[in-house]
Design a protein around this motif. Sequence first.
Motif, PDB file in Angstrom:
ATOM      1  N   ARG A   1       0.816  -1.219   0.000  1.00  0.00           N
ATOM      2  CA  ARG A   1       0.000   0.000   0.000  1.00  0.00           C
ATOM      3  C   ARG A   1       0.846   1.263   0.000  1.00  0.00           C
ATOM      4  NH1 ARG A   1      -5.054  -1.136   4.101  1.00  0.00           N
ATOM      5  NH2 ARG A   1      -6.126  -2.629   2.739  1.00  0.00           N
ATOM      6  N   HIS A   2       1.997   1.231   0.656  1.00  0.00           N
ATOM      7  CA  HIS A   2       2.866   2.411   0.746  1.00  0.00           C
ATOM      8  C   HIS A   2       4.272   2.101   0.269  1.00  0.00           C
ATOM      9  CE1 HIS A   2       0.010   4.868   3.145  1.00  0.00           C
ATOM     10  NE2 HIS A   2      -0.399   3.693   3.561  1.00  0.00           N
ATOM     11  N   ALA A   3       4.471   0.979  -0.374  1.00  0.00           N
ATOM     12  CA  ALA A   3       5.792   0.557  -0.843  1.00  0.00           C
ATOM     13  C   ALA A   3       5.743   0.335  -2.346  1.00  0.00           C
ATOM     14  CB  ALA A   3       6.206  -0.741  -0.134  1.00  0.00           C
ATOM     15  N   SER A   4       6.919   0.339  -2.965  1.00  0.00           N
ATOM     16  CA  SER A   4       7.001   0.068  -4.404  1.00  0.00           C
ATOM     17  C   SER A   4       6.739  -1.399  -4.701  1.00  0.00           C
ATOM     18  CB  SER A   4       8.384   0.448  -4.937  1.00  0.00           C
ATOM     19  OG  SER A   4       8.600   1.813  -4.784  1.00  0.00           O
ATOM     20  N   ALA A   5       7.171  -2.281  -3.777  1.00  0.00           N
ATOM     21  CA  ALA A   5       7.029  -3.719  -3.994  1.00  0.00           C
ATOM     22  C   ALA A   5       7.158  -4.461  -2.677  1.00  0.00           C
ATOM     23  CB  ALA A   5       8.106  -4.209  -4.967  1.00  0.00           C
ATOM     24  N   LEU A   6       6.662  -5.683  -2.667  1.00  0.00           N
ATOM     25  CA  LEU A   6       6.846  -6.607  -1.550  1.00  0.00           C
ATOM     26  C   LEU A   6       7.592  -7.815  -2.080  1.00  0.00           C
ATOM     27  CD1 LEU A   6       3.284  -6.719   0.094  1.00  0.00           C
ATOM     28  CD2 LEU A   6       5.235  -5.307   0.757  1.00  0.00           C
ATOM     29  N   LYS A   7       8.342  -8.470  -1.188  1.00  0.00           N
ATOM     30  CA  LYS A   7       9.081  -9.655  -1.584  1.00  0.00           C
ATOM     31  C   LYS A   7       9.202 -10.587  -0.385  1.00  0.00           C
ATOM     32  CE  LYS A   7      12.883  -8.865  -3.922  1.00  0.00           C
ATOM     33  NZ  LYS A   7      14.259  -8.697  -4.416  1.00  0.00           N
ATOM     34  N   TRP A   8       8.943 -11.898  -0.605  1.00  0.00           N
ATOM     35  CA  TRP A   8       9.166 -12.919   0.416  1.00  0.00           C
ATOM     36  C   TRP A   8      10.537 -13.522   0.160  1.00  0.00           C
ATOM     37  CZ3 TRP A   8       6.004 -13.566   4.468  1.00  0.00           C
ATOM     38  CH2 TRP A   8       4.680 -13.119   4.366  1.00  0.00           C
ATOM     39  N   VAL A   9      11.417 -13.495   1.156  1.00  0.00           N
ATOM     40  CA  VAL A   9      12.777 -14.018   0.988  1.00  0.00           C
ATOM     41  C   VAL A   9      13.171 -14.875   2.188  1.00  0.00           C
ATOM     42  CG1 VAL A   9      13.544 -12.076  -0.441  1.00  0.00           C
ATOM     43  CG2 VAL A   9      13.850 -11.968   2.017  1.00  0.00           C
ATOM     44  N   ARG A  10      14.086 -15.776   1.949  1.00  0.00           N
ATOM     45  CA  ARG A  10      14.674 -16.554   3.046  1.00  0.00           C
ATOM     46  C   ARG A  10      15.611 -15.615   3.807  1.00  0.00           C
ATOM     47  NH1 ARG A  10      11.917 -20.855   3.271  1.00  0.00           N
ATOM     48  NH2 ARG A  10      11.511 -21.931   1.340  1.00  0.00           N
ATOM     49  N   PRO A  11      15.756 -15.813   5.124  1.00  0.00           N
ATOM     50  CA  PRO A  11      16.634 -14.922   5.890  1.00  0.00           C
ATOM     51  C   PRO A  11      18.042 -14.783   5.304  1.00  0.00           C
ATOM     52  CG  PRO A  11      15.309 -16.190   7.388  1.00  0.00           C
ATOM     53  CD  PRO A  11      15.033 -16.732   6.000  1.00  0.00           C
ATOM     54  N   LEU A  12      18.607 -15.859   4.791  1.00  0.00           N
ATOM     55  CA  LEU A  12      19.944 -15.795   4.201  1.00  0.00           C
ATOM     56  C   LEU A  12      19.991 -14.845   3.006  1.00  0.00           C
ATOM     57  CD1 LEU A  12      22.812 -16.920   4.379  1.00  0.00           C
ATOM     58  CD2 LEU A  12      22.103 -18.768   2.850  1.00  0.00           C
ATOM     59  N   GLU A  13      18.899 -14.748   2.259  1.00  0.00           N
ATOM     60  CA  GLU A  13      18.833 -13.874   1.082  1.00  0.00           C
ATOM     61  C   GLU A  13      18.825 -12.388   1.452  1.00  0.00           C
ATOM     62  OE1 GLU A  13      15.978 -15.309  -2.097  1.00  0.00           O
ATOM     63  OE2 GLU A  13      15.445 -16.652  -0.430  1.00  0.00           O
TER      64      GLU A  13
ATOM     65  N   LEU B   1      17.474 -13.152  12.617  1.00  0.00           N
ATOM     66  CA  LEU B   1      16.412 -13.799  11.836  1.00  0.00           C
ATOM     67  C   LEU B   1      16.876 -15.139  11.285  1.00  0.00           C
ATOM     68  CD1 LEU B   1      14.761 -10.842   9.953  1.00  0.00           C
ATOM     69  CD2 LEU B   1      13.829 -12.187  11.818  1.00  0.00           C
ATOM     70  N   GLU B   2      18.137 -15.227  10.905  1.00  0.00           N
ATOM     71  CA  GLU B   2      18.666 -16.505  10.423  1.00  0.00           C
ATOM     72  C   GLU B   2      18.552 -17.572  11.520  1.00  0.00           C
ATOM     73  OE1 GLU B   2      22.130 -15.948   7.281  1.00  0.00           O
ATOM     74  OE2 GLU B   2      22.460 -14.764   9.086  1.00  0.00           O
ATOM     75  N   ALA B   3      18.856 -17.192  12.743  1.00  0.00           N
ATOM     76  CA  ALA B   3      18.784 -18.137  13.874  1.00  0.00           C
ATOM     77  C   ALA B   3      17.335 -18.418  14.285  1.00  0.00           C
ATOM     78  CB  ALA B   3      19.570 -17.580  15.061  1.00  0.00           C
TER      79      ALA B   3
END
Length: 130
Positions: free
Chosen positions: A97-109, A126-128
């Motif tokens: 709603r207020h961002a250019s994009a959303l992305k789901w990523v693994r913590p390592l990424e 977050l990795e742990a």
Amino acid sequence: MLFVVAAAVIDMEGRVLVQQRPPGKPMAGLWEFPGGKVEPGERPEAALIRELHEELGIDVEAACLAPATFASEALGERHLLLLLYALRKWRGVPEARHASALKWVRPLELHRLEMPPADKPLIGLLEALV
């Protein structure tokens, strides 16, 4: 002191949601955890619930916000204290709603994304956690 809250929104596959800051905003184009400023007199959890609804259109219960870690960063003459909460349960489908994009990523990424300086120290936890 500038108090900011953010959420590590974690899906059932162990991925974390990040949003891209829109053009015209400070640090435009960088990826960040959703959240925002805590208003005077507002509890951090209430601020995060409000911000997640405004930014992503999701509904969150305070009991589902688990305090995870914090970051401390100098911002010119001000100082930022960022409180990060882990969130695994919400209602609705996140939308930008207020961002250019959303992305789901693994913590390592997260290490490969350009992120604000205050967000980077949170990646290791977050990795742990996930």
